[in-house]
Design a protein around this motif. Structure first.
Motif, PDB file in Angstrom:
ATOM      1  N   ALA A   1      -6.678   0.638   5.588  1.00 39.38           N
ATOM      2  CA  ALA A   1      -5.474   0.260   4.853  1.00 39.38           C
ATOM      3  C   ALA A   1      -5.644   0.725   3.412  1.00 39.38           C
ATOM      4  O   ALA A   1      -6.759   0.843   2.922  1.00 39.38           O
ATOM      5  N   GLY A   2      -4.545   0.982   2.747  1.00 42.01           N
ATOM      6  CA  GLY A   2      -4.614   1.363   1.348  1.00 42.01           C
ATOM      7  C   GLY A   2      -4.007   2.720   1.102  1.00 42.01           C
ATOM      8  O   GLY A   2      -3.338   3.287   1.967  1.00 42.01           O
ATOM      9  N   GLU A   3      -4.262   3.245  -0.070  1.00 40.65           N
ATOM     10  CA  GLU A   3      -3.682   4.526  -0.438  1.00 40.65           C
ATOM     11  C   GLU A   3      -4.778   5.549  -0.704  1.00 40.65           C
ATOM     12  O   GLU A   3      -5.918   5.193  -0.982  1.00 40.65           O
TER      13      GLU A   3
ATOM     14  N   LEU B   1      -6.657   8.620  -2.775  1.00 40.38           N
ATOM     15  CA  LEU B   1      -6.930   8.861  -4.191  1.00 40.38           C
ATOM     16  C   LEU B   1      -5.787   9.666  -4.803  1.00 40.38           C
ATOM     17  O   LEU B   1      -5.362   9.396  -5.925  1.00 40.38           O
ATOM     18  N   HIS B   2      -5.273  10.617  -4.057  1.00 37.64           N
ATOM     19  CA  HIS B   2      -4.149  11.432  -4.532  1.00 37.64           C
ATOM     20  C   HIS B   2      -2.955  10.551  -4.893  1.00 37.64           C
ATOM     21  O   HIS B   2      -2.384  10.668  -5.981  1.00 37.64           O
ATOM     22  N   ASP B   3      -2.584   9.641  -3.986  1.00 35.57           N
ATOM     23  CA  ASP B   3      -1.433   8.764  -4.239  1.00 35.57           C
ATOM     24  C   ASP B   3      -1.702   7.816  -5.408  1.00 35.57           C
ATOM     25  O   ASP B   3      -0.814   7.560  -6.222  1.00 35.57           O
ATOM     26  N   ALA B   4      -2.930   7.309  -5.503  1.00 29.79           N
ATOM     27  CA  ALA B   4      -3.279   6.423  -6.611  1.00 29.79           C
ATOM     28  C   ALA B   4      -3.191   7.161  -7.946  1.00 29.79           C
ATOM     29  O   ALA B   4      -2.711   6.606  -8.939  1.00 29.79           O
ATOM     30  N   MET B   5      -3.638   8.413  -7.969  1.00 31.51           N
ATOM     31  CA  MET B   5      -3.567   9.197  -9.202  1.00 31.51           C
ATOM     32  C   MET B   5      -2.120   9.479  -9.592  1.00 31.51           C
ATOM     33  O   MET B   5      -1.780   9.457 -10.779  1.00 31.51           O
ATOM     34  N   LEU B   6      -1.264   9.739  -8.604  1.00 29.46           N
ATOM     35  CA  LEU B   6       0.151   9.942  -8.909  1.00 29.46           C
ATOM     36  C   LEU B   6       0.779   8.669  -9.460  1.00 29.46           C
ATOM     37  O   LEU B   6       1.583   8.716 -10.385  1.00 29.46           O
ATOM     38  N   ARG B   7       0.407   7.543  -8.894  1.00 28.27           N
ATOM     39  CA  ARG B   7       0.988   6.260  -9.291  1.00 28.27           C
ATOM     40  C   ARG B   7       0.437   5.775 -10.635  1.00 28.27           C
ATOM     41  O   ARG B   7       1.188   5.302 -11.485  1.00 28.27           O
ATOM     42  N   LYS B   8      -0.877   5.915 -10.862  1.00 25.76           N
ATOM     43  CA  LYS B   8      -1.522   5.348 -12.047  1.00 25.76           C
ATOM     44  C   LYS B   8      -1.741   6.347 -13.173  1.00 25.76           C
ATOM     45  O   LYS B   8      -2.018   5.946 -14.293  1.00 25.76           O
ATOM     46  N   GLY B   9      -1.677   7.636 -12.873  1.00 28.03           N
ATOM     47  CA  GLY B   9      -1.969   8.631 -13.888  1.00 28.03           C
ATOM     48  C   GLY B   9      -3.467   8.811 -14.074  1.00 28.03           C
ATOM     49  O   GLY B   9      -4.271   8.280 -13.311  1.00 28.03           O
ATOM     50  N   PRO B  10      -3.843   9.552 -15.109  1.00 28.65           N
ATOM     51  CA  PRO B  10      -5.265   9.815 -15.362  1.00 28.65           C
ATOM     52  C   PRO B  10      -6.042   8.521 -15.577  1.00 28.65           C
ATOM     53  O   PRO B  10      -5.535   7.569 -16.157  1.00 28.65           O
TER      54      PRO B  10
ATOM     55  N   GLY C   1     -16.448  19.477   4.558  1.00 34.81           N
ATOM     56  CA  GLY C   1     -15.671  20.711   4.590  1.00 34.81           C
ATOM     57  C   GLY C   1     -14.258  20.617   4.029  1.00 34.81           C
ATOM     58  O   GLY C   1     -13.595  21.639   3.873  1.00 34.81           O
ATOM     59  N   ASP C   2     -13.769  19.405   3.732  1.00 33.14           N
ATOM     60  CA  ASP C   2     -12.400  19.283   3.224  1.00 33.14           C
ATOM     61  C   ASP C   2     -12.292  18.043   2.334  1.00 33.14           C
ATOM     62  O   ASP C   2     -11.475  17.163   2.562  1.00 33.14           O
ATOM     63  N   VAL C   3     -13.138  17.980   1.324  1.00 34.74           N
ATOM     64  CA  VAL C   3     -13.114  16.841   0.405  1.00 34.74           C
ATOM     65  C   VAL C   3     -12.019  17.085  -0.626  1.00 34.74           C
ATOM     66  O   VAL C   3     -12.156  17.944  -1.493  1.00 34.74           O
ATOM     67  N   THR C   4     -10.944  16.336  -0.504  1.00 32.69           N
ATOM     68  CA  THR C   4      -9.814  16.437  -1.421  1.00 32.69           C
ATOM     69  C   THR C   4      -9.349  15.038  -1.771  1.00 32.69           C
ATOM     70  O   THR C   4      -9.685  14.062  -1.080  1.00 32.69           O
ATOM     71  N   ALA C   5      -8.542  14.914  -2.800  1.00 25.29           N
ATOM     72  CA  ALA C   5      -7.984  13.617  -3.178  1.00 25.29           C
ATOM     73  C   ALA C   5      -7.110  13.058  -2.053  1.00 25.29           C
ATOM     74  O   ALA C   5      -7.000  11.836  -1.901  1.00 25.29           O
ATOM     75  N   GLU C   6      -6.500  13.916  -1.246  1.00 28.71           N
ATOM     76  CA  GLU C   6      -5.695  13.454  -0.118  1.00 28.71           C
ATOM     77  C   GLU C   6      -6.560  12.856   0.987  1.00 28.71           C
ATOM     78  O   GLU C   6      -6.076  12.099   1.809  1.00 28.71           O
ATOM     79  N   ASN C   7      -7.847  13.231   1.051  1.00 30.06           N
ATOM     80  CA  ASN C   7      -8.740  12.755   2.100  1.00 30.06           C
ATOM     81  C   ASN C   7      -9.651  11.620   1.641  1.00 30.06           C
ATOM     82  O   ASN C   7     -10.517  11.195   2.400  1.00 30.06           O
ATOM     83  N   LEU C   8      -9.474  11.157   0.424  1.00 28.47           N
ATOM     84  CA  LEU C   8     -10.296  10.053  -0.083  1.00 28.47           C
ATOM     85  C   LEU C   8      -9.434   8.829  -0.276  1.00 28.47           C
ATOM     86  O   LEU C   8      -8.279   8.921  -0.647  1.00 28.47           O
TER      87      LEU C   8
END
Length: 169
Positions: free
Chosen positions: A121-123, A125-134, A162-169
């Motif tokens: 459950a949760g969001e 890292l990509h979504d959190a960064m969009l919502r909270k900013g830097p 092999g695919d560490v991205t903010a969308e996958n964290l």
């Protein structure tokens, strides 16, 4: 995702003056039952032959995440299934709080590869960064250090993400 590779494009995509081959859309839809046990609920992401779904294991009444790799959209389906099976076997033995547990691997009725992971459950890292900013350096360290520890744990067991991205964290 690159719009020139979109599986849902209404017109065949182009690259310069060359028309790319039209790709079929993924065959699955919310509510579908795959591999006899998993009911798809929501498409989370899609890129190339791979789609990621929230689903429910109907036997165990357990929310899971499914990765489906479409045989029709994969240029090397047999090779991909073999690689995915080997990776699933290794990953299933990576028990660590920072790593999603692999619960199952198989092939669907359509011959598509199916990887079943625990669902969180949760969001992202990509979504959190969009919502909270830097974020500040302290928060960045709180995020990055556990990820680095989990990756180190996996690497020590000859497994790379092999695919560490903010969308996958």
């Amino acid at each position: 995702m690159d719009p020139t590779a979109s599986a849902l494009s209404a017109t065949p995509p182009t690259l310069g003056t060359r028309t790319l081959p039209e790709r079929k859309a993924h065959r699955y839809a919310p509510g579908a039952i795959v591999a006899g046990s998993y009911q798809l609920s929501e498409l989370v992401g899609q890129e190339g032959p791979k789609s990621v779904w929230r689903a429910k294991n109907r036997t165990l009444d357990l929310e899971v995440t499914l990765h489906l790799v479409s045989r029709e959209l994969d240029d090397d389906a047999d090779g991909s299934i073999g690689r995915m099976r080997r990776q699933a076997r290794v990953a299933a033995n990576l028990v660590h709080p920072g790593i999603l547990q692999v619960l199952d691997f198989g092939v669907t009725e359509h011959g598509d590869a199916l990887l079943v992971l625990e669902s969180l459950a949760g969001e992202t890292l990509h979504d959190a960064m969009l919502r909270k900013g830097p974020q500040g350096s302290t928060r960045a360290a709180q995020i990055v250090l556990p990820v680095a520890e989990a990756l180190s744990f996996a690497h020590a067991r000859n497994m790379a993400h092999g695919d560490v991205t903010a969308e996958n964290l």
